[in-house]
Design a protein around this motif. Sequence first.
Motif, mmCIF file in Angstrom:
data_model
loop_
_atom_site.group_PDB
_atom_site.id
_atom_site.type_symbol
_atom_site.label_atom_id
_atom_site.label_comp_id
_atom_site.label_asym_id
_atom_site.label_seq_id
_atom_site.Cartn_x
_atom_site.Cartn_y
_atom_site.Cartn_z
ATOM 1 N N ASN A 1 9.180 -12.981 13.421
ATOM 2 C CA ASN A 1 7.807 -12.477 13.374
ATOM 3 C C ASN A 1 7.634 -11.189 14.170
ATOM 4 O O ASN A 1 6.519 -10.673 14.296
ATOM 5 N N MET A 2 8.739 -10.663 14.711
ATOM 6 C CA MET A 2 8.656 -9.450 15.518
ATOM 7 C C MET A 2 8.919 -8.184 14.698
ATOM 8 O O MET A 2 8.966 -7.089 15.244
ATOM 9 N N SER A 3 9.080 -8.340 13.395
ATOM 10 C CA SER A 3 9.248 -7.182 12.517
ATOM 11 C C SER A 3 8.251 -7.279 11.361
ATOM 12 O O SER A 3 8.277 -8.237 10.590
ATOM 13 N N LEU A 4 7.362 -6.288 11.293
ATOM 14 C CA LEU A 4 6.374 -6.216 10.212
ATOM 15 C C LEU A 4 6.877 -5.170 9.218
ATOM 16 O O LEU A 4 6.774 -3.970 9.460
ATOM 17 N N MET A 5 7.408 -5.652 8.095
ATOM 18 C CA MET A 5 8.055 -4.745 7.150
ATOM 19 C C MET A 5 7.088 -3.712 6.573
ATOM 20 O O MET A 5 7.502 -2.613 6.215
ATOM 21 N N TYR A 6 5.803 -4.037 6.499
ATOM 22 C CA TYR A 6 4.851 -3.096 5.902
ATOM 23 C C TYR A 6 4.691 -1.828 6.744
ATOM 24 O O TYR A 6 4.237 -0.798 6.247
ATOM 25 N N LEU A 7 5.096 -1.878 8.010
ATOM 26 C CA LEU A 7 5.002 -0.678 8.840
ATOM 27 C C LEU A 7 5.972 0.403 8.356
ATOM 28 O O LEU A 7 5.712 1.599 8.530
ATOM 29 N N ARG A 8 7.075 -0.019 7.741
ATOM 30 C CA ARG A 8 8.021 0.945 7.193
ATOM 31 C C ARG A 8 7.473 1.550 5.909
ATOM 32 O O ARG A 8 7.841 2.667 5.528
ATOM 33 N N ASP A 9 6.597 0.808 5.228
ATOM 34 C CA ASP A 9 6.046 1.267 3.953
ATOM 35 C C ASP A 9 4.625 1.793 4.092
ATOM 36 O O ASP A 9 3.940 1.997 3.094
ATOM 37 N N ILE A 10 4.188 2.028 5.317
ATOM 38 C CA ILE A 10 2.788 2.391 5.536
ATOM 39 C C ILE A 10 2.427 3.727 4.902
ATOM 40 O O ILE A 10 1.290 3.965 4.521
ATOM 41 N N THR A 11 3.424 4.617 4.734
ATOM 42 C CA THR A 11 3.132 5.912 4.121
ATOM 43 C C THR A 11 2.820 5.776 2.635
ATOM 44 O O THR A 11 2.193 6.660 2.050
ATOM 45 N N THR A 12 3.249 4.685 2.010
ATOM 46 C CA THR A 12 2.909 4.468 0.606
ATOM 47 C C THR A 12 1.550 3.814 0.473
ATOM 48 O O THR A 12 0.936 3.838 -0.590
ATOM 49 N N THR A 13 1.060 3.227 1.570
ATOM 50 C CA THR A 13 -0.275 2.640 1.583
ATOM 51 C C THR A 13 -1.346 3.719 1.711
ATOM 52 O O THR A 13 -2.410 3.639 1.131
ATOM 53 N N TYR A 14 -1.011 4.737 2.512
ATOM 54 C CA TYR A 14 -1.928 5.865 2.713
ATOM 55 C C TYR A 14 -1.195 7.173 2.388
ATOM 56 O O TYR A 14 -1.036 8.038 3.241
ATOM 57 N N PRO A 15 -0.733 7.358 1.115
ATOM 58 C CA PRO A 15 0.115 8.504 0.775
ATOM 59 C C PRO A 15 -0.589 9.849 0.832
ATOM 60 O O PRO A 15 0.014 10.854 1.161
ATOM 61 N N SER A 16 -1.885 9.918 0.502
ATOM 62 C CA SER A 16 -2.580 11.203 0.446
ATOM 63 C C SER A 16 -2.566 11.913 1.783
ATOM 64 O O SER A 16 -2.510 13.139 1.855
ATOM 65 N N VAL B 1 6.753 -1.819 18.614
ATOM 66 C CA VAL B 1 7.754 -2.866 18.814
ATOM 67 C C VAL B 1 7.922 -3.739 17.574
ATOM 68 O O VAL B 1 8.966 -4.371 17.375
ATOM 69 N N PHE B 2 6.900 -3.759 16.691
ATOM 70 C CA PHE B 2 6.970 -4.559 15.466
ATOM 71 C C PHE B 2 7.568 -3.778 14.298
ATOM 72 O O PHE B 2 7.721 -4.326 13.211
ATOM 73 N N HIS B 3 7.880 -2.501 14.538
ATOM 74 C CA HIS B 3 8.487 -1.702 13.472
ATOM 75 C C HIS B 3 9.911 -2.213 13.217
ATOM 76 O O HIS B 3 10.631 -2.551 14.162
ATOM 77 N N PRO B 4 10.329 -2.287 11.963
ATOM 78 C CA PRO B 4 11.689 -2.763 11.660
ATOM 79 C C PRO B 4 12.785 -1.952 12.353
ATOM 80 O O PRO B 4 13.879 -2.470 12.592
ATOM 81 N N ASN B 5 12.480 -0.690 12.687
ATOM 82 C CA ASN B 5 13.487 0.154 13.339
ATOM 83 C C ASN B 5 13.461 0.071 14.867
ATOM 84 O O ASN B 5 14.280 0.701 15.539
ATOM 85 N N ALA B 6 12.514 -0.687 15.423
ATOM 86 C CA ALA B 6 12.446 -0.831 16.882
ATOM 87 C C ALA B 6 13.684 -1.570 17.372
ATOM 88 O O ALA B 6 14.260 -2.397 16.660
ATOM 89 N N SER B 7 14.094 -1.271 18.583
ATOM 90 C CA SER B 7 15.319 -1.864 19.108
ATOM 91 C C SER B 7 15.162 -3.360 19.354
ATOM 92 O O SER B 7 14.059 -3.850 19.640
ATOM 93 N N ILE B 8 16.259 -4.071 19.252
ATOM 94 C CA ILE B 8 16.270 -5.512 19.503
ATOM 95 C C ILE B 8 15.878 -5.800 20.952
ATOM 96 O O ILE B 8 15.218 -6.805 21.244
ATOM 97 N N ASP B 9 16.256 -4.915 21.867
ATOM 98 C CA ASP B 9 15.905 -5.102 23.275
ATOM 99 C C ASP B 9 14.390 -5.077 23.474
ATOM 100 O O ASP B 9 13.847 -5.880 24.246
ATOM 101 N N ASP B 10 13.708 -4.155 22.789
ATOM 102 C CA ASP B 10 12.244 -4.067 22.903
ATOM 103 C C ASP B 10 11.587 -5.319 22.334
ATOM 104 O O ASP B 10 10.602 -5.826 22.885
ATOM 105 N N LYS B 11 12.133 -5.820 21.228
ATOM 106 C CA LYS B 11 11.569 -7.017 20.605
ATOM 107 C C LYS B 11 11.772 -8.247 21.501
ATOM 108 O O LYS B 11 10.880 -9.093 21.618
ATOM 109 N N ILE B 12 12.936 -8.338 22.122
ATOM 110 C CA ILE B 12 13.206 -9.456 23.018
ATOM 111 C C ILE B 12 12.269 -9.409 24.228
ATOM 112 O O ILE B 12 11.712 -10.428 24.643
#
Length: 226
Positions: A201-216, A113-124
């Motif tokens: 505060n319902m969108s954690l942008m780092y979740l979209r970039d998590i693959t660059t945090t753990y790329p291997s 639900v905190f993913h930037p791509n999660a729906s607004i309805d789920d966040k609400i």
Amino acid sequence: MVDCIEGIKQLYIVLLKVCHLEISIPRKGLGDPKLLADQTAFSVSEIEALYELFKKISTAVVDDGLINKEEFQLALFKTNKKESLFADRVFDLFDTKHNGILGFEEFARALSVFHPNASIDDKIEFSFKLYDLKQQGFIERQEVKEMVVATLAESGMNLSDEVIESIIDKTFEDADTKHDGKIDKEEWRSLVLRHPSLLKNMSLMYLRDITTTYPSFVFHSQVKDD
């Protein structure tokens, strides 16, 4: 002596079987990343990278492959305070099995639900549950006050009771359109749509970039994203 050697042989056979089992069933704790991706806002590669993050969090206090409340607070809120109403509420909503610990699938589904791509309805819906402390299906004035006071305390802000009451008065004046002293889901949705900043505060942008945090881990993915 013969019995001893035979015992060692049997132990060796058992160890070989265990090693073979671990090799033939890789990433048991991860489960089916494609299935989780289909049911959440995460992509397959994000699910796999998230699992690496989960493993790090789950060993912070107790190395048991599960996340307890203390590990959860340290990882997501950078605090190990015993009393943190906001962190407690989020953990309780994540803990759908109500057993005080989070497995990976439980963690991933809730964090979605905190993913930037999660729906607004789920966040609400999630944000409404955060304030609905008594789980009655509506938000009372006292519940809003508890969350406001807790949030101010955790951010180090110290406002007078008069100012806090003024904030709550303004909130209810704006949200309680039915004038019944409470905020239901319909009123909460309307309030949030008029004031989108309530969901900042319902969108954690780092979740979209998590693959660059753990790329291997992504490079060795067993399943491709659609």
